[in-house]
Design an enzyme around this catalytic site. Structure first.
Site, short mmCIF file in Angstrom:
data_model
loop_
_atom_site.label_atom_id
_atom_site.label_comp_id
_atom_site.label_asym_id
_atom_site.label_seq_id
_atom_site.Cartn_x
_atom_site.Cartn_y
_atom_site.Cartn_z
N HIS A 141 -18.91 32.11 21.80
CA HIS A 141 -19.49 33.03 21.18
C HIS A 141 -20.49 34.11 21.78
O HIS A 141 -20.77 34.29 21.88
CB HIS A 141 -19.64 31.96 20.01
CG HIS A 141 -19.22 31.97 19.30
ND1 HIS A 141 -18.19 32.12 18.44
CD2 HIS A 141 -19.10 30.16 18.40
CE1 HIS A 141 -17.91 31.19 17.64
NE2 HIS A 141 -18.35 30.24 17.51
N LEU A 166 -26.47 55.92 16.34
CA LEU A 166 -25.90 55.19 16.04
C LEU A 166 -26.91 53.99 15.60
O LEU A 166 -27.84 53.51 16.06
CB LEU A 166 -24.66 54.30 16.85
CG LEU A 166 -23.87 52.90 16.54
CD1 LEU A 166 -23.14 53.92 16.77
CD2 LEU A 166 -23.92 51.92 18.01
N ASP A 205 -13.11 38.35 15.81
CA ASP A 205 -12.68 37.50 15.95
C ASP A 205 -11.54 37.04 16.90
O ASP A 205 -11.01 37.82 17.88
CB ASP A 205 -11.58 37.41 14.51
CG ASP A 205 -10.90 35.93 14.56
OD1 ASP A 205 -11.62 35.31 14.28
OD2 ASP A 205 -9.78 35.84 13.15
#
Ligand code: IPE
Ligand code: IPE
Ligand code: MG
Length: 258
Positions: free
Chosen positions: A55, A149, A38
């Protein structure tokens, strides 16, 4: 000058990121780390840039964080990229956010493949544009055999909707005799959620100073450790990530025991 040299000689060498990683690896690493990324909009606003610039910048942090999580031996990294509530945003911002997966994977997919990362997605596919889904599907297909991962993007994800859907499917399965109501326990219920194939997050990180969950993994975070930081997502560095992991390692988890 002499004083400066003296001071320099007395200084302990600053521990490098690598040293710190090695130290951290000696203690238990959270198996599943979830991040509410955020603060992109505020990062851009501070620089008088359009929100989408934030972004775009945040994407670079996704890359660095993924790399480091993989190196640390984190098994799953879930990143909240777009919530079911984010459709409320201006059209141009939503459109840009829907282009990000293509942009990110277009650039970094070869690197993810190389690093043995497996890409996954959780969220509602229905409302996502075809081009967004196509990029994610390609990444999932190209990395399906990787066993490093798991990079799990929460895209058009909302926890309440997820839980309600699970309840509906449980009811359906009970009605059609696939399941007995008495068989429904926590682990059976979990298997109806979008996270059925992964452990609950051990550590939740939220950047940007907001202290809330914003409809993220409400069931799965029941016993996670929370790490809130004021740092805005585009400013979230590898050092900040290590700090969160070290913070996690200093916690005592009791799960209701003593
Ligand atoms: C997080 O940054 C990214 C998404 C929610 C998609 P924000 O865009 O929410 O940034 P702020 O909170 O407005 O600063
Ligand atoms: C949560 O951030 C969603 C994502 C990070 C994708 P928001 O910025 O949408 O959350 P609120 O609106 O501040 O609660
Ligand atoms: Mg926000």
């Amino acid at each position: 000058m002499l004083n400066r040299i003296k001071r320099w000689k007395n200084q302990k060498p600053a521990s490098t990121l690598r040293d710190r990683v090695e130290q951290i690896k000696k203690l238990p690493i959270p198996e599943h780390v979830a991040i509410i990324m955020d603060g992109n909009g505020r990062w851009a606003k501070k620089r008088a840039l359009p929100r989408i610039a934030g972004h775009h910048e945040g994407m670079k942090v996704v890359r660095k964080t993924t790399k480091l999580a993989n190196e640390l031996g984190v098994k799953t990294l879930t990143l909240y990229a777009f919530s079911t509530e984010n459709w409320k945003r201006p059209k141009n911002e939503v459109e840009y956010l829907m282009k990000l997966p293509e942009e990110f994977l277009g650039t970094f997919l070869p690197e993810l493949i190389e690093e043995n990362v497996q890409v996954k997605m959780m969220g509602y596919k229905e409302r996502l544009p075809v081009h967004t889904l196509r990029a994610i599907q390609k990444a999932m297909d190209d990395t399906k055999d990787n066993n490093g991962l798991v990079l799990n993007f929460a895209l058009n994800y909302g926890s309440r909707a997820e839980i309600l859907d699970a309840v509906k499917r449980v009811l359906n399965d009970c009605q059609s005799g696939i399941m007995e109501i008495d068989q429904l326990n926590e682990s059976a219920f979990s298997s109806y959620l979008m996270t059925s194939d992964m452990a609950d997050p051990d550590l939740l990180i939220r950047t940007s100073g907001e202290i809330r969950l914003s409809n993220f993994m409400l069931w799965q975070l029941a016993y996670s450790e929370f790490w809130f930081t004021d740092v805005l997502w585009p400013d979230f560095s590898e050092e900040h990530f290590l700090e969160a992991i070290e913070g996690f390692q200093s916690r005592q988890r009791r799960f209701g025991g003593i």
